[in-house]
Each structure stands twice: as C-alpha cells, then as structure tokens.
Design an enzyme around this catalytic site. Structure first.
Site, PDB file in Angstrom:
ATOM      1  CG  ASP A 151      -7.510 -26.606   1.584  1.00 56.77           C
ATOM      2  OD1 ASP A 151      -7.209 -27.008   2.574  1.00 56.77           O
ATOM      3  OD2 ASP A 151      -6.584 -26.062   0.973  1.00 56.77           O
ATOM      4  CG  ASP A 206      -0.459 -26.877   3.829  1.00 59.62           C
ATOM      5  OD1 ASP A 206      -1.263 -27.694   4.014  1.00 59.62           O
ATOM      6  OD2 ASP A 206      -0.615 -25.907   3.430  1.00 59.62           O
TER       7      ASP A 206
HETATM    8  C1  GLA Z   1      -3.944 -25.704   2.473  1.00 59.58           C
HETATM    9  C2  GLA Z   1      -3.674 -26.833   1.818  1.00 59.58           C
HETATM   10  C3  GLA Z   1      -2.616 -26.616   0.957  1.00 59.58           C
HETATM   11  C4  GLA Z   1      -3.104 -25.559  -0.193  1.00 59.58           C
HETATM   12  C5  GLA Z   1      -3.445 -24.312   0.653  1.00 59.58           C
HETATM   13  C6  GLA Z   1      -4.290 -23.141  -0.590  1.00 59.58           C
HETATM   14  O1  GLA Z   1      -3.035 -25.030   3.425  1.00 59.58           O
HETATM   15  O2  GLA Z   1      -3.417 -27.884   2.704  1.00 59.58           O
HETATM   16  O3  GLA Z   1      -2.095 -27.738   0.314  1.00 59.58           O
HETATM   17  O4  GLA Z   1      -4.206 -26.072  -0.937  1.00 59.58           O
HETATM   18  O5  GLA Z   1      -4.583 -24.560   1.687  1.00 59.58           O
HETATM   19  O6  GLA Z   1      -4.498 -22.207   0.495  1.00 59.58           O
END
Ligand code: GLA
Length: 392
Positions: A151, A206
C-alpha cells in the site's frame, strides 16, 4: 585499452542490473483470482475467519473456479515491531502465527497473501515497511507468503517508483516467488513503470459497495470503471491493471450491479478478488462469482484487456478480444431506466466474418451475427455475449 573499456562497460551493466533486480516472471499469466478480507471485514480479522473463509471457498466451489489467493489485508500486525525490528502477527488475532496459517491454506490448494505498506504506517495505523523492506521480505518468504499487496499510506515525500522498486528488489532477494501487487491508487501512473516492478497495480482509489457514490477516499465501481478507459494498452500477461476488488454480494449493490461489476471487471482482465463474506452468501451471488464462462473471459490466455467501444449517456459497449478469434461483447445500461438495445453487427468493424453468439448469463447459444440482436437490459445490469467465429 579496448579490453579494459569493454570490461568496465560489462561490469557497469552488471551492477545496474543487480541494483534493480527484475521481478519473478510468469507468476500471473492471467489476472490473479482470490479473496481479500478488506471490503467486508477491514481490520476485524483473525485466523478463525481466514480458515473458515478458506473452508467456505472449497465448499461453495470458488476455489475450484479459480479463486486461489487468500489475502489478509490491513490489521494482522501488532502496533509495534519487535525489538529486532520484525513485523509481528497480532497474537490475539493470529495466535498460531502466519506460517501456520499459510500451511493451512497451502494444504488446501490455496496461495497465501498478506498486505503491508510502502510508507511508515499502513492506512489503518500499523507499522509499514519503509526502511525494513529486506527484513520484511525475508519474513514473508519464511512464512510461505505467495502474494503481497503493498500500500501507499504515510509515504511522506518518497518517490513511488523507487519505493516500490526497493520492495520488488527485496522480494527478489528473499528468493521466494511472490506476486507483487502495487497499491498506490494510480497516483503516479504506475501503468508506465509497474510492468518490471510488480505483477499488478491499482489504477484508482478504493472501491466501495455502491454503483456511483463517492466519498473522500472511496468510489463506487462505476466511477472506477470510467477511469479505466485508455489504460488497456498497458496490461498483459504478468502485468495487469487493477481496478480494485469485487464488491459482488456486498449490501450496497443490487444483484444487477453485482452481476455488472463482475462482467465488466472480467472485460477489463481485472484481478478477481472477491470481497464479500463467502461463508454466508446467497445462491444468486455464488452463481455470479462462479460463472465459469464469465471467468473464462477474464482469464482468457490471450491476456488482452477489453476496451470501451462506445459510450452514450445511459449505455456503454465494452469489447474484449479473446483467443481463437472469439470476442466478448458487454452491453451495460448505466441509466436509471430499463433499456432496449438493438445491435446491427456490421457496426462493430472488428468482427470479420460470421460468429455464433452465446449469452453468458443465460448460458445459452442465442443465434448468429447474420441477423441483428435485440435485448432488454435492466438499470445498471448487463448483457454479456461471447462471439465465436463460424467461418465466412
Ligand atoms: C488502502 C487500500 C485498500 C486497503 C486499505 C487498508 O486504502 O487501497 O485496498 O488495503 O488501505 O487500510
């Protein structure tokens, strides 16, 4: 003198190539498929949930349909590294440790994935990998990890390409083939540099379980779909665009919206990472996630991402070239009312010759391209067809 210069050149080239080791090739010839804990459980995860999920994936046919990566997302770590600087699985959540969990998954035909972050902390505030890349990669390898989602929270002023390369090099140096999933949300055009660094890269922020809503951090899947237009040129075997995980079966989507996300993600040759509670889904959702003919569109060995062929305010046509001269064609009703589509196949110029047509959600052959095609599509639903050549 000449010998000396060419020696220096060769040494120079060697040192450049060892400084930027290449990823393990061949780990993702088709887009990875599996399940990830984040969309439903966020940090509320533990080893019981992961084991029950694996058991459910076997019982409901998903493993055998191709969902082999079980990925633990954010929240498996303790809040601090141990005194030696190692990441430590939370002993309350994962009392048996990650090696034991990996063994459980491997014994059942799965591959084991974990999440961490290229920044100082993960997005949920657990320790990130920055400055610990080689140590962490060795630990992942020793736990039998097969897939890492990496990430981008809390990265400060770090350069994305260099930072992900460092982790890629660390994974390579750890000596275990591990799929490297780059998750920097498309902020630094990863489709331009991700191919040699990882096997897939997120293209947006996301996803959440709605069709067209939007929050500060998250997007309904239709917004994400819109952002994929034009990216198809960058994807192929072992290097995939990742428009984020499936929300199929999650409460904010209607069955039509779940079916449509699954269809369009397959058209995009997207990684198919289920994000619902597979221990308790309806037969309808199970039927969507395990439709082998739709999965075959996603997993087609040609590895060509589909593209948007046409867009009107309330309808879109996406097309995907498949192996053996086949094509997938997906009609999507993005409007709020039912839609009737009428297709004159001669208007799709990439179709050369005659084709038989199969409706992949009906599971029926429905005719040939020598006559026009008409269908009704409910709001936010799709009609997904596979066209196979039958000669001139
Ligand atoms: C980010 C990623 C998500 C998830 C969250 C976890 O937002 O894009 O897919 O992994 O972190 O905290």
């Amino acid at each position: 003198m000449r010998t000396y210069i060419s020696c220096c050149l060769i040494l120079g080239l060697l040192s450049v190539s060892s400084a930027s080791a290449q990823k393990y090739e061949g780990l993702a010839p088709t887009p990875p498929m599996g399940w990830n804990s984040w969309n439903t459980f966020e940090v509320g995860i533990d080893e019981k949930l992961i084991r029950e999920t694996a058991d459910a994936l076997i019982a409901n046919g998903m493993r055998d349909a191709g969902y082999t990566y079980v990925v633990i997302d954010d929240g498996w770590e303790t809040k601090e590294r141990d005194p030696q600087g190692n990441l430590v699985p939370d002993p309350q959540k994962f009392p048996s440790g990650l090696k034991a969990l990996g063994d459980y998954l491997h014994a059942r035909g799965f591959k084991f994935g974990v999440h961490n972050c290229a920044g100082n902390t993960t997005c949920a505030g657990f320790p990130g990998g920055r400055g610990h890349e080689f140590q962490d990669a060795r630990n992942y390898a020793s736990w039998g990890v097969d897939y890492i989602k990496y990430d981008w929270c809390d990265h400060g002023t770090a350069n994305a390409e260099e930072t992900f390369k460092t982790m890629g090099n660390a994974l390579r140096a750890a000596g275990r083939p591990i799929v490297f999933s780059i998750c920097e949300w498309g902020n630094n055009t990863p489709w331009l540099w991700g191919k040699t660094v990882g096997h897939l890269w997120r293209t947006t922020g996301d996803v959440i379980d709605c069709y067209r809503c939007q929050t500060v951090y998250s997007l309904g899947w239709k917004h994400i779909l819109d952002a994929q237009v034009g990216l198809e040129q960058h994807a192929g075997p072992d290097h995939w665009n990742d428009p984020d995980m499936l929300e199929v079966g999650n409460p904010g989507l209607t069955p039509a919206e779940s079916r449509a996300q699954f269809s369009l993600w397959s058209m995009l040759a997207a990684p198919l990472m289920a994000g619902n509670d597979v221990r308790s889904m309806s037969d309808e959702i199970r039927g969507i996630l395990t439709n082998k003919e739709v999965i075959a569109v996603d997993q087609d060995p040609l590895g060509k991402q589909g593209y948007q062929f046409m867009r009107h305010p309330s309808k879109e046509i996406w097309v995907k070239e498949l192996s053996n001269g086949d094509w997938a064609v997906c009609f999507h009703n993005s409007g709020e009312n039912p839609l009737e589509i009428r297709v004159n196949w001669t208007h799709l110029p990439f179709l050369r010759g005659h084709f038989k047509i199969r409706d992949l959600w009906k599971g029926q052959d429905i005719g040939k391209t020598d006559v026009g095609f008409t269908a009704q599509i409910a709001s936010h639903d799709v009609v997904l067809l596979r066209l196979s050549p039958i000669g001139e």
